[in-house]
Design an enzyme around this catalytic site. Structure first.
Site, PDB file in Angstrom:
ATOM      1  N   GLY A  71      -2.038  -4.073 -48.525  1.00 33.34           N
ATOM      2  CA  GLY A  71      -2.935  -3.176 -47.482  1.00 33.34           C
ATOM      3  C   GLY A  71      -2.694  -1.803 -47.024  1.00 33.34           C
ATOM      4  CB  SER A 110       2.877   4.322 -54.297  1.00 31.94           C
ATOM      5  OG  SER A 110       2.464   5.572 -55.111  1.00 31.94           O
ATOM      6  CG  HIS A 112       1.976   9.089 -55.752  1.00 36.64           C
ATOM      7  ND1 HIS A 112       1.900  10.114 -56.414  1.00 36.64           N
ATOM      8  CD2 HIS A 112       0.983   8.079 -56.235  1.00 36.64           C
ATOM      9  CE1 HIS A 112       1.189   9.823 -57.495  1.00 36.64           C
ATOM     10  NE2 HIS A 112       0.527   8.907 -57.413  1.00 36.64           N
ATOM     11  CE1 TYR A 138      -0.584   5.703 -50.623  1.00 41.40           C
ATOM     12  CE2 TYR A 138      -0.280   6.774 -52.373  1.00 41.40           C
ATOM     13  CZ  TYR A 138      -0.319   5.551 -51.984  1.00 41.40           C
ATOM     14  OH  TYR A 138      -0.191   4.533 -52.757  1.00 41.40           O
TER      15      TYR A 138
HETATM   16  C1  15L Z   1      -1.288   5.332 -56.310  1.00 43.61           C
HETATM   17  O1  15L Z   1      -0.141   5.048 -55.447  1.00 43.61           O
HETATM   18  C2  15L Z   1      -2.296   5.087 -55.888  1.00 43.61           C
HETATM   19  O2  15L Z   1      -2.619   4.070 -54.850  1.00 43.61           O
HETATM   20  C3  15L Z   1      -3.428   4.675 -56.893  1.00 43.61           C
HETATM   21  O3  15L Z   1      -4.783   5.072 -56.573  1.00 43.61           O
HETATM   22  C4  15L Z   1      -3.181   5.598 -58.130  1.00 43.61           C
HETATM   23  O4  15L Z   1      -3.389   6.944 -58.106  1.00 43.61           O
HETATM   24  C5  15L Z   1      -1.843   5.715 -58.549  1.00 43.61           C
HETATM   25  O5  15L Z   1      -0.847   5.769 -57.547  1.00 43.61           O
HETATM   26  C6  15L Z   1      -1.122   6.393 -59.764  1.00 43.61           C
HETATM   27  O6  15L Z   1      -0.253   7.485 -59.552  1.00 43.61           O
HETATM   28  O7  15L Z   1      -1.810   6.637 -60.816  1.00 43.61           O
END
Ligand code: 15L
Length: 268
Positions: A71, A110, A112, A138
């Site tokens: 979530g 992630s 990211h 994010y």
């Molecule tokens: C993520 O963290 C996102 O939630 C997803 O929507 C994609 O953008 C993914 O990374 C990505 O890097 O492809």
């Protein structure tokens, strides 16, 4: 014995994809989301609510054996929203896990969280637990969530797997996805591995398939028994019609791809 696994964000992209793949006769999936879910299977329960509502989180967490915390906001957003949903929301989940004696949390981090690492710096394979280098608010919130997970592991002994998820979709969303894709079936395999006894303790692992063009290491995933079976290469012809595969391309050079250039705090 039936176990109950809470999935937060169950109405989102990953939740929808995973529900049918994680169903088992000896498992109840408890679905938690602010969005409505009406297509419940007999093995599923649904609690409506937000991770920002601690009373709702307590109802969701009470009586579960494990939590898969998907979530939250899944791309760049304002600092205020990121703090409220991704940071406070994740702390609420860990806090409730302690209160209700839940011993396993699988946290959807992630790529990211580490988006500014580059292919050049990786020796060809970037370790799963490389230090955070977020590519936006994010990504920073995902790094903060990973660190919160470490805190709750060290203080309270909660078993945690932080998943640095690449691109978990039915198919790669773009040509970068030839490196970062994780198929639905592999995503389910990764969650199963993360819920297994091999994943006790604290782990940080990449969430990608066995992609020919991957440069994020599978070694940490292997230690918890994650063996991906799919490969994005079946999409290569289609995606490389318009793009050359070269790490001189900043989209391919940096783990986080285009997120690294997106304006900070601007909703995607
Ligand atoms: C993520 O963290 C996102 O939630 C997803 O929507 C994609 O953008 C993914 O990374 C990505 O890097 O492809």
């Amino acid at each position: 014995m039936t176990t109950t696994v809470l999935i937060t964000g169950a109405a989102g992209n990953m939740g929808r994809m995973l529900r049918p793949l994680l169903r088992r006769s000896d498992r109840t999936l408890r679905l938690f989301d602010i969005a409505g879910i009406t297509d419940l299977d007999p093995t599923e329960e649904y609690i409506q609510g937000s991770v920002t509502d601690r009373a709702a989180v307590a109802r969701a967490v009470e009586g579960v054996d494990a939590i898969v915390h998907l979530g939250g906001l899944s791309t760049e957003d304002s600092w205020e929203n990121i703090l409220a949903v991704n940071v406070d929301g994740t702390q609420a989940i860990f806090d409730a896990a302690v209160t209700h004696g839940v011993t396993r949390v699988v946290y959807a981090s992630s790529n990211h969280a580490v988006g500014f690492w580059t292919h050049d710096e990786s020796d060809g394979m970037l370790a799963g637990d490389v230090a955070p280098r977020p590519d936006g608010f994010y990504g920073w919130s995902k790094a903060a969530g990973e660190a919160l997970a470490r805190l709750y592991h060290d203080r309270f002994g909660i078993d945690v797997v932080n998943l640095r998820i690449g691109s978990s979709f039915d198919r790669p969303p773009n040509y970068r996805g030839l490196a970062s894709w994780m198929s639905p079936a592999d995503t389910a395999r990764l969650i199963e591995a993360s819920l297994s006894d091999s994943a006790k303790g604290f782990h940080i692992v990449w969430g990608i398939s066995a992609n020919t063009r991957a440069w994020w290491s599978g070694a940490e995933g292997e230690t918890i028994g994650y063996v991906p079976q799919d490969n994005s290469e079946i999409f290569a012809d289609e995606f490389l019609r318009d793009h050359e595969w070269t790490f001189d391309d900043p989209i391919l050079q940096r783990a986080g791809g285009a997120f690294c250039d997106h304006p900070l705090g601007q909703r995607m």
